[in-house]
Design a protein around this motif. Structure first.
Motif, PDB file in Angstrom:
ATOM      1  N   ARG A   1       0.840  -1.194   0.000  1.00 26.21           N
ATOM      2  CA  ARG A   1       0.000   0.000   0.000  1.00 26.21           C
ATOM      3  C   ARG A   1       0.880   1.252   0.000  1.00 26.21           C
ATOM      4  O   ARG A   1       1.966   1.262   0.567  1.00 26.21           O
ATOM      5  CB  ARG A   1      -0.923   0.018   1.221  1.00 26.21           C
ATOM      6  CG  ARG A   1      -1.893  -1.160   1.267  1.00 26.21           C
ATOM      7  CD  ARG A   1      -2.805  -1.095   2.480  1.00 26.21           C
ATOM      8  NE  ARG A   1      -3.630  -2.287   2.568  1.00 26.21           N
ATOM      9  CZ  ARG A   1      -4.782  -2.445   1.924  1.00 26.21           C
ATOM     10  NH1 ARG A   1      -5.240  -1.453   1.175  1.00 26.21           N
ATOM     11  NH2 ARG A   1      -5.478  -3.564   2.034  1.00 26.21           N
ATOM     12  N   TYR A   2       0.371   2.298  -0.631  1.00 25.54           N
ATOM     13  CA  TYR A   2       1.097   3.561  -0.660  1.00 25.54           C
ATOM     14  C   TYR A   2       1.379   4.051   0.757  1.00 25.54           C
ATOM     15  O   TYR A   2       2.467   4.560   1.049  1.00 25.54           O
ATOM     16  CB  TYR A   2       0.296   4.622  -1.414  1.00 25.54           C
ATOM     17  CG  TYR A   2       0.297   4.471  -2.912  1.00 25.54           C
ATOM     18  CD1 TYR A   2       1.426   4.772  -3.660  1.00 25.54           C
ATOM     19  CD2 TYR A   2      -0.843   4.039  -3.582  1.00 25.54           C
ATOM     20  CE1 TYR A   2       1.423   4.645  -5.051  1.00 25.54           C
ATOM     21  CE2 TYR A   2      -0.851   3.910  -4.968  1.00 25.54           C
ATOM     22  CZ  TYR A   2       0.282   4.211  -5.698  1.00 25.54           C
ATOM     23  OH  TYR A   2       0.278   4.088  -7.058  1.00 25.54           O
ATOM     24  N   SER A   3       0.392   3.914   1.650  1.00 25.52           N
ATOM     25  CA  SER A   3       0.559   4.413   3.025  1.00 25.52           C
ATOM     26  C   SER A   3       1.666   3.668   3.751  1.00 25.52           C
ATOM     27  O   SER A   3       2.475   4.276   4.466  1.00 25.52           O
ATOM     28  CB  SER A   3      -0.758   4.273   3.790  1.00 25.52           C
ATOM     29  OG  SER A   3      -1.238   2.930   3.739  1.00 25.52           O
ATOM     30  N   ARG A   4       1.731   2.349   3.570  1.00 27.67           N
ATOM     31  CA  ARG A   4       2.780   1.548   4.207  1.00 27.67           C
ATOM     32  C   ARG A   4       4.146   1.927   3.645  1.00 27.67           C
ATOM     33  O   ARG A   4       5.136   2.042   4.393  1.00 27.67           O
ATOM     34  CB  ARG A   4       2.504   0.064   3.995  1.00 27.67           C
ATOM     35  CG  ARG A   4       3.590  -0.881   4.522  1.00 27.67           C
ATOM     36  CD  ARG A   4       3.715  -0.775   6.028  1.00 27.67           C
ATOM     37  NE  ARG A   4       4.798  -1.567   6.547  1.00 27.67           N
ATOM     38  CZ  ARG A   4       4.671  -2.852   6.945  1.00 27.67           C
ATOM     39  NH1 ARG A   4       3.508  -3.474   6.824  1.00 27.67           N
ATOM     40  NH2 ARG A   4       5.699  -3.493   7.443  1.00 27.67           N
TER      41      ARG A   4
ATOM     42  N   LEU B   1       4.975   9.750  -6.067  1.00 31.65           N
ATOM     43  CA  LEU B   1       4.942   8.309  -6.293  1.00 31.65           C
ATOM     44  C   LEU B   1       3.595   7.786  -6.779  1.00 31.65           C
ATOM     45  O   LEU B   1       3.538   6.754  -7.446  1.00 31.65           O
ATOM     46  CB  LEU B   1       5.337   7.554  -5.011  1.00 31.65           C
ATOM     47  CG  LEU B   1       6.726   7.856  -4.451  1.00 31.65           C
ATOM     48  CD1 LEU B   1       6.956   7.053  -3.172  1.00 31.65           C
ATOM     49  CD2 LEU B   1       7.811   7.552  -5.467  1.00 31.65           C
ATOM     50  N   ASN B   2       2.523   8.460  -6.427  1.00 30.18           N
ATOM     51  CA  ASN B   2       1.194   7.979  -6.787  1.00 30.18           C
ATOM     52  C   ASN B   2       0.725   8.683  -8.054  1.00 30.18           C
ATOM     53  O   ASN B   2       0.249   9.819  -8.016  1.00 30.18           O
ATOM     54  CB  ASN B   2       0.213   8.229  -5.638  1.00 30.18           C
ATOM     55  CG  ASN B   2      -1.143   7.588  -5.883  1.00 30.18           C
ATOM     56  OD1 ASN B   2      -1.466   7.209  -6.999  1.00 30.18           O
ATOM     57  ND2 ASN B   2      -1.928   7.458  -4.830  1.00 30.18           N
TER      58      ASN B   2
ATOM     59  N   GLY C   1      -4.339   4.819   0.958  1.00 33.20           N
ATOM     60  CA  GLY C   1      -4.459   3.540   1.662  1.00 33.20           C
ATOM     61  C   GLY C   1      -4.613   2.342   0.755  1.00 33.20           C
ATOM     62  O   GLY C   1      -4.674   1.207   1.221  1.00 33.20           O
ATOM     63  N   GLU C   2      -4.621   2.572  -0.569  1.00 32.11           N
ATOM     64  CA  GLU C   2      -4.807   1.481  -1.527  1.00 32.11           C
ATOM     65  C   GLU C   2      -3.460   0.908  -1.982  1.00 32.11           C
ATOM     66  O   GLU C   2      -2.432   1.592  -1.939  1.00 32.11           O
ATOM     67  CB  GLU C   2      -5.569   1.986  -2.750  1.00 32.11           C
ATOM     68  CG  GLU C   2      -7.004   2.385  -2.464  1.00 32.11           C
ATOM     69  CD  GLU C   2      -7.844   1.198  -2.049  1.00 32.11           C
ATOM     70  OE1 GLU C   2      -7.726   0.121  -2.682  1.00 32.11           O
ATOM     71  OE2 GLU C   2      -8.618   1.337  -1.080  1.00 32.11           O
ATOM     72  N   PRO C   3      -3.455  -0.346  -2.445  1.00 35.59           N
ATOM     73  CA  PRO C   3      -2.230  -0.937  -3.014  1.00 35.59           C
ATOM     74  C   PRO C   3      -1.850  -0.243  -4.315  1.00 35.59           C
ATOM     75  O   PRO C   3      -2.662   0.448  -4.923  1.00 35.59           O
ATOM     76  CB  PRO C   3      -2.610  -2.400  -3.241  1.00 35.59           C
ATOM     77  CG  PRO C   3      -3.832  -2.633  -2.417  1.00 35.59           C
ATOM     78  CD  PRO C   3      -4.550  -1.321  -2.358  1.00 35.59           C
ATOM     79  N   VAL C   4      -0.612  -0.459  -4.747  1.00 37.48           N
ATOM     80  CA  VAL C   4      -0.106   0.145  -5.978  1.00 37.48           C
ATOM     81  C   VAL C   4      -0.690  -0.615  -7.171  1.00 37.48           C
ATOM     82  O   VAL C   4      -0.359  -1.785  -7.386  1.00 37.48           O
ATOM     83  CB  VAL C   4       1.436   0.098  -6.028  1.00 37.48           C
ATOM     84  CG1 VAL C   4       1.939   0.733  -7.317  1.00 37.48           C
ATOM     85  CG2 VAL C   4       2.023   0.799  -4.810  1.00 37.48           C
TER      86      VAL C   4
END
Length: 248
Positions: free
Chosen positions: A64-67, A83-84, A91-94
């Protein structure tokens, strides 16, 4: 008698392993990546390079972007701005931005998710793979890979690396394809060879992190575990001395 046979079998296994390793080296063994998960700057550079050159075709569905921001010391604004590129919540995966229909048209299938590629292939394999692309007019996209022959993808980093060509050896038999014995850069890229190696190492480092983000925390906890065990050993030693001091 049994012990002698065990020793002989162990020696034979060792000789076979050494022989196979030597054969792999002659045929173009994987290079040593030498990446370091403790190098946060490398992980940050690797994340940026991955998002710019790889995320268009390859997702990271288990990261996840947050992680990623938390682990790499990046703020939410830095993650979302640098990066996004997909617009999904932090909070979503890449995800992958390449539509499935276009992927099947260009590559024959959807490019694989790379979340676990380092755990499946290993970091040395990834590092070598990214350095092993060469021009091949016989391939549909004009590129081939010495480590992974007939790979479906082109070299995403060719602008940095330059145009690499294969050095062919003598065919093993009449009519057979000439084996690739080496690679050479005939048109330099926009960075030096040393800089390109570092860029590839950074991407490799990031993909190793993506395969197991918890490894960073485990390394940090490892220091405290060692200190705790050292303290426990010291206390056990004092207890042993106290317990046995009157025993002669």
């Amino acid at each position: 008698m049994t012990d002698h046979w065990i020793v002989r079998l162990a020696c034979a296994a060792a000789m076979m392993l050494a022989s196979s390793l030597a054969g792999a080296a002659e045929g173009g063994a994987t290079l040593q990546a030498g990446n370091d998960l403790g190098d946060r700057a490398s992980l940050q550079r690797g994340a940026q390079l991955y998002m710019n050159y790889c995320s268009g075709c390859h997702a990271l569905k288990y990261l996840r972007y947050s992680r990623m921001g938390q682990d790499l010391g990046l703020s939410e604004e830095e993650v979302m701005t640098n990066l996004n590129f997909t617009g999904v919540p932090i909070g979503e995966p890449v995800p992958v931005t390449l539509p499935k229909a276009q992927a099947e048209k260009w590559f024959g299938k959807m490019p694989p998710d790379l979340s676990l590629i380092s755990r499946v292939r290993g970091s040395d394999w990834i590092y070598t793979y990214l350095k092993s692309f060469y021009l091949d007019p016989s391939r549909p996209l004009g590129w081939n890979n010495r480590l992974f022959p007939n790979a479906s993808m082109p070299n995403p980093l060719w602008e940095m690396q330059g145009l690499q060509h294969a050095v062919h050896g003598k065919p093993e038999s009449p009519g057979a394809d000439a084996p690739v014995t080496g690679l050479t850069i005939e048109q330099p890229g926009n960075v030096s060879a040393a800089e390109y190696d570092q860029n590839v190492r950074d991407i490799t480092n990031f993909l190793e992190y993506a395969g197991e983000p918890a490894a960073l925390k485990r390394q940090k906890l490892g220091v405290w575990v060692i200190l705790f065990l050292a303290l426990l050993t010291f206390l056990a030693y004092l207890l042993k001395k106290e317990y046995w001091k009157d025993v002669h």
